[in-house]
Scaffold this motif. Sequence first.
Motif, PDB file in Angstrom:
ATOM      1  N   LEU A 177     122.614  74.395 -16.192  1.00 57.56           N
ATOM      2  CA  LEU A 177     123.754  75.246 -15.864  1.00 57.56           C
ATOM      3  C   LEU A 177     123.867  75.290 -14.345  1.00 57.56           C
ATOM      4  O   LEU A 177     123.057  75.935 -13.677  1.00 57.56           O
ATOM      5  N   PRO A 178     124.846  74.600 -13.780  1.00 60.62           N
ATOM      6  CA  PRO A 178     124.930  74.515 -12.320  1.00 60.62           C
ATOM      7  C   PRO A 178     125.225  75.861 -11.672  1.00 60.62           C
ATOM      8  O   PRO A 178     125.789  76.772 -12.302  1.00 60.62           O
ATOM      9  N   SER A 179     124.869  75.978 -10.421  1.00 59.60           N
ATOM     10  CA  SER A 179     125.135  77.189  -9.657  1.00 59.60           C
ATOM     11  C   SER A 179     126.628  77.489  -9.630  1.00 59.60           C
ATOM     12  O   SER A 179     127.468  76.582  -9.621  1.00 59.60           O
ATOM     13  N   LEU A 180     126.936  78.798  -9.660  1.00 67.32           N
ATOM     14  CA  LEU A 180     128.300  79.334  -9.546  1.00 67.32           C
ATOM     15  C   LEU A 180     129.160  79.110 -10.782  1.00 67.32           C
ATOM     16  O   LEU A 180     130.330  79.494 -10.793  1.00 67.32           O
ATOM     17  N   TRP A 181     128.614  78.499 -11.840  1.00 73.12           N
ATOM     18  CA  TRP A 181     129.355  78.407 -13.100  1.00 73.12           C
ATOM     19  C   TRP A 181     129.294  79.762 -13.802  1.00 73.12           C
ATOM     20  O   TRP A 181     128.232  80.381 -13.916  1.00 73.12           O
ATOM     21  N   PHE A 182     130.430  80.219 -14.276  1.00 75.61           N
ATOM     22  CA  PHE A 182     130.487  81.452 -15.049  1.00 75.61           C
ATOM     23  C   PHE A 182     129.953  81.179 -16.457  1.00 75.61           C
ATOM     24  O   PHE A 182     130.248  80.137 -17.045  1.00 75.61           O
ATOM     25  N   HIS A 183     129.194  82.131 -16.981  1.00 81.17           N
ATOM     26  CA  HIS A 183     128.657  81.927 -18.326  1.00 81.17           C
ATOM     27  C   HIS A 183     128.530  83.244 -19.075  1.00 81.17           C
ATOM     28  O   HIS A 183     128.230  84.294 -18.516  1.00 81.17           O
ATOM     29  N   HIS A 184     128.808  83.154 -20.372  1.00 83.51           N
ATOM     30  CA  HIS A 184     128.683  84.249 -21.341  1.00 83.51           C
ATOM     31  C   HIS A 184     127.756  83.722 -22.424  1.00 83.51           C
ATOM     32  O   HIS A 184     127.904  82.588 -22.877  1.00 83.51           O
ATOM     33  N   VAL A 185     126.756  84.518 -22.839  1.00 78.85           N
ATOM     34  CA  VAL A 185     125.696  83.980 -23.697  1.00 78.85           C
ATOM     35  C   VAL A 185     125.484  84.869 -24.934  1.00 78.85           C
ATOM     36  O   VAL A 185     125.382  86.093 -24.825  1.00 78.85           O
ATOM     37  N   GLN A 186     125.421  84.205 -26.091  1.00 74.91           N
ATOM     38  CA  GLN A 186     125.004  84.836 -27.339  1.00 74.91           C
ATOM     39  C   GLN A 186     123.818  84.044 -27.890  1.00 74.91           C
ATOM     40  O   GLN A 186     123.503  82.951 -27.399  1.00 74.91           O
ATOM     41  N   GLN A 187     123.175  84.566 -28.925  1.00 77.42           N
ATOM     42  CA  GLN A 187     121.981  83.897 -29.443  1.00 77.42           C
ATOM     43  C   GLN A 187     121.789  84.191 -30.916  1.00 77.42           C
ATOM     44  O   GLN A 187     122.311  85.169 -31.453  1.00 77.42           O
ATOM     45  N   SER A 188     121.018  83.328 -31.556  1.00 78.02           N
ATOM     46  CA  SER A 188     120.575  83.606 -32.915  1.00 78.02           C
ATOM     47  C   SER A 188     119.489  84.675 -32.857  1.00 78.02           C
ATOM     48  O   SER A 188     118.853  84.903 -31.822  1.00 78.02           O
ATOM     49  N   HIS A 189     119.266  85.357 -33.991  1.00 76.44           N
ATOM     50  CA  HIS A 189     118.311  86.464 -34.010  1.00 76.44           C
ATOM     51  C   HIS A 189     116.890  85.948 -33.759  1.00 76.44           C
ATOM     52  O   HIS A 189     116.436  84.994 -34.383  1.00 76.44           O
ATOM     53  N   GLY A 190     116.210  86.600 -32.809  1.00 77.26           N
ATOM     54  CA  GLY A 190     114.839  86.216 -32.504  1.00 77.26           C
ATOM     55  C   GLY A 190     114.705  84.950 -31.681  1.00 77.26           C
ATOM     56  O   GLY A 190     113.599  84.410 -31.561  1.00 77.26           O
ATOM     57  N   CYS A 191     115.795  84.489 -31.100  1.00 79.24           N
ATOM     58  CA  CYS A 191     115.750  83.278 -30.271  1.00 79.24           C
ATOM     59  C   CYS A 191     114.797  83.482 -29.095  1.00 79.24           C
ATOM     60  O   CYS A 191     114.784  84.542 -28.458  1.00 79.24           O
ATOM     61  N   ILE A 192     114.003  82.443 -28.814  1.00 79.95           N
ATOM     62  CA  ILE A 192     113.077  82.477 -27.683  1.00 79.95           C
ATOM     63  C   ILE A 192     113.485  81.380 -26.696  1.00 79.95           C
ATOM     64  O   ILE A 192     113.752  80.243 -27.090  1.00 79.95           O
ATOM     65  N   ALA A 193     113.532  81.732 -25.417  1.00 79.07           N
ATOM     66  CA  ALA A 193     113.916  80.759 -24.392  1.00 79.07           C
ATOM     67  C   ALA A 193     113.157  81.035 -23.105  1.00 79.07           C
ATOM     68  O   ALA A 193     112.660  82.146 -22.874  1.00 79.07           O
ATOM     69  N   VAL A 194     113.086  80.000 -22.286  1.00 81.67           N
ATOM     70  CA  VAL A 194     112.511  80.097 -20.944  1.00 81.67           C
ATOM     71  C   VAL A 194     113.485  79.427 -19.992  1.00 81.67           C
ATOM     72  O   VAL A 194     113.998  78.347 -20.307  1.00 81.67           O
ATOM     73  N   ASN A 195     113.763  80.071 -18.869  1.00 88.07           N
ATOM     74  CA  ASN A 195     114.638  79.394 -17.909  1.00 88.07           C
ATOM     75  C   ASN A 195     114.022  79.380 -16.521  1.00 88.07           C
ATOM     76  O   ASN A 195     113.197  80.236 -16.165  1.00 88.07           O
ATOM     77  N   TYR A 196     114.448  78.388 -15.755  1.00 86.94           N
ATOM     78  CA  TYR A 196     113.947  78.157 -14.399  1.00 86.94           C
ATOM     79  C   TYR A 196     115.107  78.299 -13.427  1.00 86.94           C
ATOM     80  O   TYR A 196     116.113  77.582 -13.547  1.00 86.94           O
ATOM     81  N   TRP A 197     114.973  79.213 -12.495  1.00 85.22           N
ATOM     82  CA  TRP A 197     115.986  79.437 -11.471  1.00 85.22           C
ATOM     83  C   TRP A 197     115.551  78.788 -10.165  1.00 85.22           C
ATOM     84  O   TRP A 197     114.554  79.208  -9.557  1.00 85.22           O
ATOM     85  N   TYR A 198     116.297  77.789  -9.746  1.00 85.51           N
ATOM     86  CA  TYR A 198     116.086  77.156  -8.446  1.00 85.51           C
ATOM     87  C   TYR A 198     117.200  77.606  -7.506  1.00 85.51           C
ATOM     88  O   TYR A 198     118.386  77.545  -7.874  1.00 85.51           O
ATOM     89  N   ASP A 199     116.825  78.027  -6.314  1.00 85.75           N
ATOM     90  CA  ASP A 199     117.841  78.469  -5.359  1.00 85.75           C
ATOM     91  C   ASP A 199     118.817  77.336  -5.063  1.00 85.75           C
ATOM     92  O   ASP A 199     118.427  76.176  -4.934  1.00 85.75           O
ATOM     93  N   MET A 200     120.098  77.683  -4.968  1.00 85.37           N
ATOM     94  CA  MET A 200     121.124  76.673  -4.721  1.00 85.37           C
ATOM     95  C   MET A 200     121.177  76.308  -3.239  1.00 85.37           C
ATOM     96  O   MET A 200     120.669  77.033  -2.378  1.00 85.37           O
ATOM     97  N   GLU A 201     121.801  75.189  -2.962  1.00 84.55           N
ATOM     98  CA  GLU A 201     122.097  74.815  -1.582  1.00 84.55           C
ATOM     99  C   GLU A 201     123.382  75.530  -1.147  1.00 84.55           C
ATOM    100  O   GLU A 201     124.400  75.451  -1.834  1.00 84.55           O
ATOM    101  N   TYR A 202     123.323  76.217  -0.024  1.00 85.55           N
ATOM    102  CA  TYR A 202     124.524  76.892   0.490  1.00 85.55           C
ATOM    103  C   TYR A 202     125.274  75.907   1.388  1.00 85.55           C
ATOM    104  O   TYR A 202     125.321  76.028   2.599  1.00 85.55           O
ATOM    105  N   ASP A 203     125.850  74.928   0.706  1.00 82.55           N
ATOM    106  CA  ASP A 203     126.454  73.787   1.391  1.00 82.55           C
ATOM    107  C   ASP A 203     127.974  73.862   1.300  1.00 82.55           C
ATOM    108  O   ASP A 203     128.553  74.937   1.124  1.00 82.55           O
ATOM    109  N   LEU A 204     128.619  72.699   1.384  1.00 79.02           N
ATOM    110  CA  LEU A 204     130.074  72.668   1.371  1.00 79.02           C
ATOM    111  C   LEU A 204     130.646  73.197   0.051  1.00 79.02           C
ATOM    112  O   LEU A 204     131.701  73.851   0.042  1.00 79.02           O
TER     113      LEU A 204
END
Length: 295
Positions: free
Chosen positions: A250-277
Motif C-alpha cells: 500500500l503506497p504512501s498517501l493512498w487513501f484506504h478503508h479496511v474491513q476484515q473477516s472475523h478473527g483475521c490476523i495480520a502484521v504490517n510494516y511501516w517504512y517512512d516515505m520519501e518526502y520527495d517530489l
Amino acid sequence: ELGWTESVPYLDRPPSPLEFYREWVSPNKPCIIRNAISHWPALKKWTSAYLREVVGPKVVSVAVTPNGYADAVFQDRFVMPEERQMPFMDFLDIVEKKVTSPNVFYVQKQCSNLTEEFPELVCDVQPDIPWMSEALGRKPDAVNFWLGESAAVTSLHKDHYENLYCVISGEKHFLLHPPSDRPFIPYELYQPATYQVSEDGSFEILDEKSADKVPWIPLDPLNPNLERYPEYAQAKPLRCTVKAGEMLYLPSLWFHHVQQSHGCIAVNYWYDMEYDLKYSYYQLLDCLTKAVEVL
C-alpha cells in the motif's frame, strides 16, 4: 491517465529490491504479492491455541468501541477508541464468542505493538522485510499486529508510510483511492474525543478539550452521501481482498478503508516515505483543493 489500473495487480513472487523500487515504489502503485511470506512459521503456528499458550495471560492494549469504528467521525467528533488493558486470553474469549459483549474489540494499537507488546511472536515472522529494507535503504519505523472482530472497521484515511500489509489468517478487504483523488475526498476539522465506559456499561464520548482539532474524512465510501459530498462521485476506488499468505503493498498517501473477516490476523510494516517530489505534488494538490473549497 496517471497510470492507475482498474484492479490491483498480483505478483507471483517477491521482487528484487531494485525491481520493486523501480516498478512500484517510485511510481507509487499498489500490488499484492504472493509467496512473499510463505516461509513464515506464523502461517501454520498462529492458531488460537498457540496464541493462548505463548501470550496467554499477558496484559495487552485493546481498542474497544460500541460500533466497531475506532479513529472515525461520529456525532460531529473525531472519536478515538477506549484503550483497554486486558489479558490477551480474555480478548481471545471475546473473539471466539466464548464470552459475549455488546461492544467491538480490536487489537490495533500501532506504534510497533508487535515488537513492544507481542515480542514472543516476532520470531514467527520477520523483524523487517529484507528486500523492502534494501530497496528503501532503511528499516521499518513500526511493525504492527492486528487481530479483531469482523465488525471492526478502519475508516477512510491515508498514511505517510510505505506499507507492507501481510495477512496471516482470514482476509482483509481494502477500498483504495490514489492520491490523485484528493480533490474528490472531503476533509473537515473535528473536535477530538474518546470513548469511555460509564458505570452502567454504556459508552460516553468525552471531548479532549485541550487538543487541537483533527482533520479527518467524514465520508463512508461504502455508503457515500453524494448529496452532501457530490464531488466523491468522480473518485475511482479500487477494491481488493488480501488473503492469508498474501502481502499488499500500500503506497504512501493512498487513501484506504479496511474491513476484515472475523478473527483475521495480520502484521504490517511501516517504512517512512520519501518526502520527495511526489510528496510536494500531493501537498500542492491538497492546497489547491482547499483553495477551491473556499471560493
